[in-house]
Motif scaffolding. Sequence first.
Motif, short mmCIF file in Angstrom:
data_model
loop_
_atom_site.label_atom_id
_atom_site.label_comp_id
_atom_site.label_asym_id
_atom_site.label_seq_id
_atom_site.Cartn_x
_atom_site.Cartn_y
_atom_site.Cartn_z
N VAL A 1 -23.10 -15.60 24.07
CA VAL A 1 -24.06 -16.64 24.45
C VAL A 1 -24.80 -17.17 23.23
CG1 VAL A 1 -26.21 -17.07 25.71
CG2 VAL A 1 -24.38 -15.76 26.79
N SER A 2 -25.21 -16.27 22.34
CA SER A 2 -25.92 -16.68 21.14
C SER A 2 -25.05 -17.54 20.25
CB SER A 2 -26.40 -15.44 20.36
OG SER A 2 -27.30 -14.69 21.12
N LEU A 3 -23.79 -17.16 20.13
CA LEU A 3 -22.88 -17.94 19.30
C LEU A 3 -22.67 -19.33 19.88
CD1 LEU A 3 -20.19 -15.24 18.48
CD2 LEU A 3 -21.60 -16.45 16.82
N ALA B 1 -19.08 -1.16 13.39
CA ALA B 1 -19.52 -2.46 13.91
C ALA B 1 -18.39 -3.45 13.70
CB ALA B 1 -20.79 -2.94 13.20
N ALA B 2 -18.38 -4.49 14.54
CA ALA B 2 -17.32 -5.49 14.43
C ALA B 2 -17.70 -6.75 15.19
CB ALA B 2 -16.00 -4.95 14.97
N ALA C 1 -23.33 -11.74 14.79
CA ALA C 1 -22.03 -11.73 15.47
C ALA C 1 -21.40 -10.35 15.47
CB ALA C 1 -21.07 -12.73 14.81
N PHE C 2 -21.85 -9.49 14.55
CA PHE C 2 -21.34 -8.12 14.50
C PHE C 2 -22.10 -7.25 15.49
CE2 PHE C 2 -19.91 -9.78 10.51
CZ PHE C 2 -18.78 -9.05 10.16
N THR D 1 -25.32 -2.86 19.61
CA THR D 1 -26.46 -3.69 19.21
C THR D 1 -26.05 -4.68 18.14
OG1 THR D 1 -27.92 -1.79 19.60
CG2 THR D 1 -28.80 -3.60 18.28
N PRO D 2 -26.53 -5.91 18.17
CA PRO D 2 -26.22 -6.85 17.08
C PRO D 2 -26.70 -6.32 15.74
CG PRO D 2 -27.08 -8.03 18.99
CD PRO D 2 -27.28 -6.58 19.27
N LEU D 3 -25.88 -6.46 14.73
CA LEU D 3 -26.20 -5.97 13.39
C LEU D 3 -27.53 -6.53 12.89
CD1 LEU D 3 -25.49 -4.51 10.73
CD2 LEU D 3 -24.07 -6.50 10.13
N CYS D 4 -27.85 -7.77 13.25
CA CYS D 4 -29.06 -8.42 12.75
C CYS D 4 -30.34 -7.79 13.29
CB CYS D 4 -29.03 -9.90 13.07
SG CYS D 4 -28.95 -10.29 14.84
#
Length: 216
Positions: free
Chosen positions: A16-18, A74-75, A197-198, A211-214
Amino acid sequence: MRILSKFAAAVLLSVVSLSATATAQAQDIFDGGRLTGGSSQVSNLSSVPENLALPEVENSIDLERYKGTWYQVAAIPQPFSLQCSHDVTADYGVIDSDTISVTNKCGTFFGPSVIEGSAKVVSNASLKVNFPGVPFQSEDNQANYRVTYIEDDYSLAIVGSPSRSSGFILSRTPQLSSDQWSHVRTITEDRGWWPCAFITVPATGGLNTATPLCTL
């Protein structure tokens, strides 16, 4: 069941964020990536000029040091690997001077999943990964797996497709310290990815959430 739900929710949030930021980032060479699948199963489905492509490390990868087990901590989620909810690993073995075997494993809601293939060195830190029997794989000899960062002791690596449509954070251990996560985020940003995105991968002995890397 709980782990799978958290993972699916995190992936949905990332998608959704992307989508929401796609227009604003239209000029960015990173396309948000949801094109390929599998830990280290990286396809170059959207090519970019080499001068804009994901850079590879300067020195050739030492396959003898690169072999062994890597944990995907993470990916960027990929369609063909969304069934992998936890404990994602890649095992590499040296076949000859420029070819390695690839065994990807992961935990799913239905039990463990395993896929085997091979990867051939195309340039000093770029390889062409192939999984026999898997559809939609390019038959050319272009690299689809590029090592863009690796620690001197081969304890941590960041790889992705030249187009940045996929990206994987690989570690020799399932657990990274807060400093290491911060380091990884900095590198992904430096290499032209959007770190949100990761998504982290739940793992035994590591993080138990996706969890998102950010946010780390």
